[in-house]
Design a protein around this motif. Structure first.
Motif, short mmCIF file in Angstrom:
data_model
loop_
_atom_site.label_atom_id
_atom_site.label_comp_id
_atom_site.label_asym_id
_atom_site.label_seq_id
_atom_site.Cartn_x
_atom_site.Cartn_y
_atom_site.Cartn_z
N GLY A 343 -13.11 48.63 -58.90
CA GLY A 343 -12.29 47.74 -59.72
C GLY A 343 -10.81 47.86 -59.37
O GLY A 343 -10.11 46.85 -59.27
N PHE A 344 -10.34 49.08 -59.16
CA PHE A 344 -8.93 49.29 -58.80
C PHE A 344 -8.66 48.83 -57.38
O PHE A 344 -7.61 48.25 -57.09
CB PHE A 344 -8.57 50.77 -58.95
CG PHE A 344 -8.63 51.26 -60.37
CD1 PHE A 344 -7.57 51.02 -61.24
CD2 PHE A 344 -9.76 51.92 -60.84
CE1 PHE A 344 -7.63 51.46 -62.56
CE2 PHE A 344 -9.82 52.36 -62.16
CZ PHE A 344 -8.76 52.13 -63.02
N LEU A 345 -9.62 49.04 -56.50
CA LEU A 345 -9.47 48.60 -55.11
C LEU A 345 -9.42 47.08 -55.03
O LEU A 345 -8.62 46.50 -54.29
CB LEU A 345 -10.61 49.14 -54.26
CG LEU A 345 -10.57 48.81 -52.75
CD1 LEU A 345 -9.31 49.38 -52.11
CD2 LEU A 345 -11.82 49.34 -52.06
N GLY A 381 -10.01 42.82 -60.75
CA GLY A 381 -8.99 42.00 -60.12
C GLY A 381 -7.90 41.55 -61.08
O GLY A 381 -6.80 41.16 -60.65
N SER A 382 -8.17 41.63 -62.38
CA SER A 382 -7.18 41.22 -63.38
C SER A 382 -6.06 42.24 -63.54
O SER A 382 -5.02 41.94 -64.13
CB SER A 382 -7.85 41.02 -64.75
OG SER A 382 -8.89 40.07 -64.67
N LEU A 383 -6.26 43.45 -63.04
CA LEU A 383 -5.28 44.52 -63.27
C LEU A 383 -3.93 44.22 -62.62
O LEU A 383 -2.90 44.68 -63.10
CB LEU A 383 -5.84 45.85 -62.73
CG LEU A 383 -7.02 46.42 -63.53
CD1 LEU A 383 -7.70 47.54 -62.75
CD2 LEU A 383 -6.55 46.93 -64.89
N ILE A 384 -3.95 43.47 -61.52
CA ILE A 384 -2.72 43.07 -60.84
C ILE A 384 -2.74 41.54 -60.71
O ILE A 384 -3.80 40.95 -60.53
CB ILE A 384 -2.61 43.75 -59.45
CG1 ILE A 384 -2.48 45.27 -59.62
CG2 ILE A 384 -1.41 43.22 -58.67
CD1 ILE A 384 -2.43 46.04 -58.32
N SER A 385 -1.59 40.92 -60.77
CA SER A 385 -1.52 39.45 -60.81
C SER A 385 -2.18 38.79 -59.60
O SER A 385 -2.79 37.73 -59.73
CB SER A 385 -0.07 38.99 -60.92
OG SER A 385 0.69 39.45 -59.82
N TYR A 410 2.37 43.96 -69.09
CA TYR A 410 1.24 43.98 -70.03
C TYR A 410 -0.04 44.55 -69.41
O TYR A 410 -1.10 44.47 -70.01
CB TYR A 410 0.96 42.56 -70.53
CG TYR A 410 2.11 41.91 -71.23
CD1 TYR A 410 2.37 42.16 -72.57
CD2 TYR A 410 2.95 41.02 -70.56
CE1 TYR A 410 3.44 41.54 -73.23
CE2 TYR A 410 4.02 40.40 -71.21
CZ TYR A 410 4.25 40.67 -72.54
OH TYR A 410 5.31 40.08 -73.19
N ALA A 411 0.07 45.14 -68.23
CA ALA A 411 -1.13 45.61 -67.51
C ALA A 411 -1.90 46.67 -68.28
O ALA A 411 -3.12 46.80 -68.13
CB ALA A 411 -0.73 46.14 -66.13
#
Length: 435
Positions: A343-345, A381-385, A410-411
């Protein structure tokens, strides 16, 4: 014949280097003004040609490269033709005024900013499983700027809400996101298996949405209610019905007849073409033409997927993905922790090549972990714009308002929702064994 491990040969290193450089230009599309499909196609096609040259000059069995290229083309065709039909239907609905009518209905209800925040979020969550997350995000972000073009206190949280909702909604549908579509067509789960991700997707989204809503003003926007109400064209409802029938055909084609899902989608395209012919006979050439809808499809998106999936295929062929997949071994991270890391990757790299790489490496995982990676790759993928197609699309619609920095403010709300989703998955699949 067994595939050769070429990771640390010159061809293996060159393939990896070309991929990294190409992906740099993909990630910096706006900086260099180079359409992302160009570097994607280059790395996908050139690396395979380079591998062929390596096999030729070293007198190796070049048929292995040929067979791998054919397998990659088949995988790509299933994805691209599926998307092609889906995009054609979306463009047809836009032409028939369906989304203009939806937008008008929303902005003339007299809702407060906060209520509009929730309405657009829920619409994104429940439309994206049918339409796809990118198209959903583009449509609803257009609604946002129609409501108010400058109020950042409303626009920024609402834009993030739409991105999160579209990605979370896409995660529990086989065709709501490219990653779930890839996993479904690869046979990693049946249609119904993805539906079981609904609790994880919606509860994680609701937590993030609740936290974001606290930052949205609870007052009414100034809206011109006298604006002329747009009308849907004759035949719009029938095209909506044909779209639903097409989705049913795709599911039955894949789950019952063991055909590629795109076969059912292509049958739906035939139905749309027949109906287009009927509408032309009744209302004339200008009313609706399915080929005009096809002409409006974002072909650069389809070519991007072709290139990036071919590039991942090349990385797999030379051995890099097999090497990377060791993190899934129990003595390293193991399946669950590796999938959480995905998820982070995917937020940094983009979820499509990440999921493609995992499917190529094909680690030994049970159904629950294949569903987990669909969940984390989709919502991570929502974690970063710019971590998802939906986020990139909304950044383009709300230039100067929804940016990397405004998103990161707001992350933390998204991160909390991300771990709530994983927690729900754990209770459902690992503790209760319910799937």
């Amino acid at each position: 014949m067994e595939r050769l491990d070429l990771t640390f040969t010159w061809i293996g290193i060159a393939t990896l280097a070309i991929f990294v450089v190409g992906y740099y230009f993909i990630a910096n599309e706006e900086k260099y003004h180079i359409d992302k499909s160009v570097p994607a196609l280059f790395i996908g096609i050139f690396t395979f040609l380079l591998i062929s040259v390596y096999y030729y000059i070293n007198d190796l069995d070049i048929k292995m490269v040929h067979d791998e290229a054919e397998a990659v083309i088949l995988e790509i065709a299933e994805i691209v033709f599926f998307l092609f039909v889906a995009m054609t239907y979306i463009e047809s609905l836009i032409h028939m005024g369906v989304f203009d009518r939806l937008k008008h209905n929303l902005i003339t209800k007299g809702y407060t900013y906060r209520k509009l925040f929730w309405v657009t979020g829920f619409l994104a969550f429940f439309i994206s499983p049918i339409v796809d997350n990118l198209t959903t995000a583009l449509i609803l972000s257009t609604v946002l700027i129609t409501i108010d073009k400058s109020n950042k206190e409303f626009l920024v949280p609402s834009a993030i809400n739409i991105v999160v909702a579209a990605n979370a909604g896409g995660a529990w549908s086989p065709f709501g996101d490219i990653t779930t579509l890839m996993a479904w067509t690869a046979g990693k789960g049946n249609f119904i298996d993805f539906i079981f991700l609904f609790p994880s997707s919606i509860l994680g989204y609701l937590i993030t949405a609740f936290l974001l809503s606290r930052f949205v003003p609870n007052e009414k926007p100034n809206v011109n209610k006298d604006e002329k109400e747009p009308k849907m064209k004759e035949g719009a409802w029938m095209i909506i019905a044909l779209g639903i029938i097409t989705i049913i055909c795709a599911v039955l084609s894949h789950q019952v007849l063991d055909f590629p899902a795109m076969w059912g989608m292509m049958f739906g395209l035939v139905l749309l073409k027949i109906y287009s012919f009927r509408l032309t006979k009744i209302f004339g050439e200008g009313h609706f033409n399915v080929f005009a809808s096809m002409a409006k499809i974002e072909n650069n998106t389809l070519l991007f997927f072709f290139g990036i999936l071919a590039a991942v295929g090349a990385l797999y062929f030379v051995g890099w993905l097999t090497l990377a997949s060791v993190v899934y071994e129990p003595q390293y991270l193991g399946s669950t922790y590796a999938n959480i890391g995905v998820g982070f990757l995917s937020a940094i790299v983009d979820n499509v090549p990440v999921m493609s790489a995992i499917l190529k490496a094909n680690p030994d995982m049970d159904l629950s972990n294949w569903m987990l990676v669909c969940l984390t790759a989709g919502i991570g993928g929502s974690l970063i714009s710019f971590g998802s197609a939906a986020g990139v699309g909304v950044m383009g619609k709300l230039k100067g308002i929804y940016t990397f920095s405004s998103h990161m403010k707001y992350a933390w709300t998204i991160l909390i929702g991300y771990f709530v989703s994983i927690g729900i998955w754990y209770v459902q699949f690992e503790i209760l064994g319910f799937n």
